[in-house]
Each structure stands twice: as structure tokens, then as C-alpha cells.
Design a protein around this motif. Structure first.
Motif: not given
Lengths: 113, 116
Positions: B30-31, B33, B48, B50, B102, B104
Motif C-alpha cells: 500500500n505504501n 516508508q 512515505l 504510496r 498499519n 510495517l
């Protein structure tokens, strides 16, 4: 400014002791995380919590438990400490909505003798 | 298991030079970082990006993302001694559940030494 506070920077405990690591955040974040960091292995997720009294196992939960009785506080418990749990422990928090950064404390370097 | 793998593991450059490090990952994201960690401290979020973005800038930082190759790069331009640190990429999964999304997964990091 965002702040995640871990109760101790350095901690020395003995094998078999019950150890508590505390983490407090002041950002009203829903999510909180516990990681351990070892050389060559990066950060590995132990447990995370997405709400009060809610928890999910991470990649390496064995030998650990957690407690989240209040939104701002997330505790990591080593039920019976062993030498292979000597490590750097990092706490983090984040908001729930999609694609959020995590905010980290300064870590607790734990030595089990 | 590590999702992101950074390359190189270590990098030594002179002040003023650019530093480039790469991150490869295995599953859909999704992303992605990037974080910095100074010695003995916690991680600090840098940037970050996306999954639908290809490039992002923040000050002297430039991040690219190529989802077809499952890779990202972090460029630090005009490096300073204060940039000496370890740099980690972390991926956020593409997932149905909001809570799981959420989490990571971090790579092993690149140690950067900037010599004055």
C-alpha cells in the motif's frame, strides 16, 4: 510535538525474572507496536495493539506478552527472561487511517544475564 | 521474515556527495516508508510514498518507487556529517483489514557514514 516515551534506556535483569517494559505516547494514537532490533536482523515485530485491550501477535511473539489497559500505554512483558531475549526493544505508535508513519521511542537496551 | 532488503548494507561517502540506497520487497504494498536511526536511538520517519506514486521529494531527500520491479530508492543529496545514520525501508501491506494494514515490515537497513 509527537512523543513516545520508553521507561528505561538501559535495563539489566537476570535469567528467569519477569520483566516489564513500559511505553507511553501522548498523541492519542490508536495503534501501538513493540519491536526488537538485533544486528543483521533489522526490526522484528513482537506484538501490536490497535485499540485498548486489543492485541495481535507479530512475527516473534514467543516468550512475550503485552498489556494495553489505557490508550496511551502499552507494556511488553517477558514472562521468564532468557539470555536470547537480550536485545534493543523499540516501541512505536501510529494512527489507524491508511498509510501512516510510525513514531518511535528511543528504545530500551535490555541485557539478560 | 524481512519484506524489504536494503542495498548496500553499508555506504561510506565524503561530505557533499550524494548517497543512494535501494530497497527491494516481495509482496504487494500500500505504501513504502523510509526511516533514519542514529546510533543508540529510535527510528525517525523521513518520507512515505504510496503505491500509486512514482517519486517524492522532501528537502534533500528524493524517493522513487517502481512497483513493477518491487523496488524503491532513497537519494540524499549534498550529504552532511549529520546524515551519518542507518536508513531503513518499511513496507505497509495491501490488505482488507484496517488494523493489519498499519503494520510495517522493515528491512535490515543501510549504514551510511558521511566523512567530513
Amino acid at each position: 510535538d509527537v512523543k513516545v516515551t520508553q521507561s528505561s534506556r538501559y535495563l539489566v535483569k537476570r535469567t528467569g525474572e519477569k520483566v516489564f517494559l513500559e511505553c507511553v505516547q501522548d498523541m492519542d494514537h490508536e495503534n501501538m507496536f513493540w519491536y526488537r532490533q538485533d544486528p543483521g536482523l533489522g526490526l522484528r515485530l513482537i506484538y501490536f495493539s490497535y485499540d485498548v485491550k486489543m492485541k495481535e501477535k507479530g512475527d516473534i511473539p514467543e516468550g512475550y506478552s503485552v498489556s494495553r489497559e489505557k490508550k496511551e500505554r502499552f507494556s511488553l512483558i517477558l514472562e521468564s527472561a532468557s539470555t536470547n531475549q537480550t536485545s534493543m526493544y523499540l516501541c512505536a505508535s501510529s494512527r489507524t487511517s491508511s498509510a501512516q508513519p510510525q513514531h518511535f521511542g528511543d528504545g530500551t537496551r535490555l541485557s539478560i544475564l | 521474515s524481512q519484506q524489504g532488503e536494503e542495498d548496500p548494507q553499508a555506504l561510506s561517502i565524503q561530505e557533499g556527495e550524494n548517497a543512494t540506497m535501494n530497497c527491494s520487497y516481495k509482496t504487494s504494498i500500500n505504501n513504502l516508508q523510509w526511516y533514519r536511526q542514529n546510533s543508540g536511538r529510535g527510528l525517525v520517519h523521513l518520507i512515505l510514498i504510496r503505491s500509486n506514486e512514482r517519486e517524492k521529494h522532501s528537502g534533500r531527500l528524493r524517493v522513487t518507487l517502481d512497483t513493477s520491479k518491487k523496488s524503491s530508492s532513497l537519494l540524499i543529496t549534498a550529504s552532511r556529517a549529520a546524515d551519518t545514520a542507518s536508513y531503513f525501508c518499511a513496507t505497509g501491506p495491501r490488505t482488507e483489514g484496517e488494523a493489519a494494514g498499519n503494520k510495517l515490515t522493515f528491512g535490515g537497513g543501510t549504514r551510511v557514514l558521511v566523512k567530513p
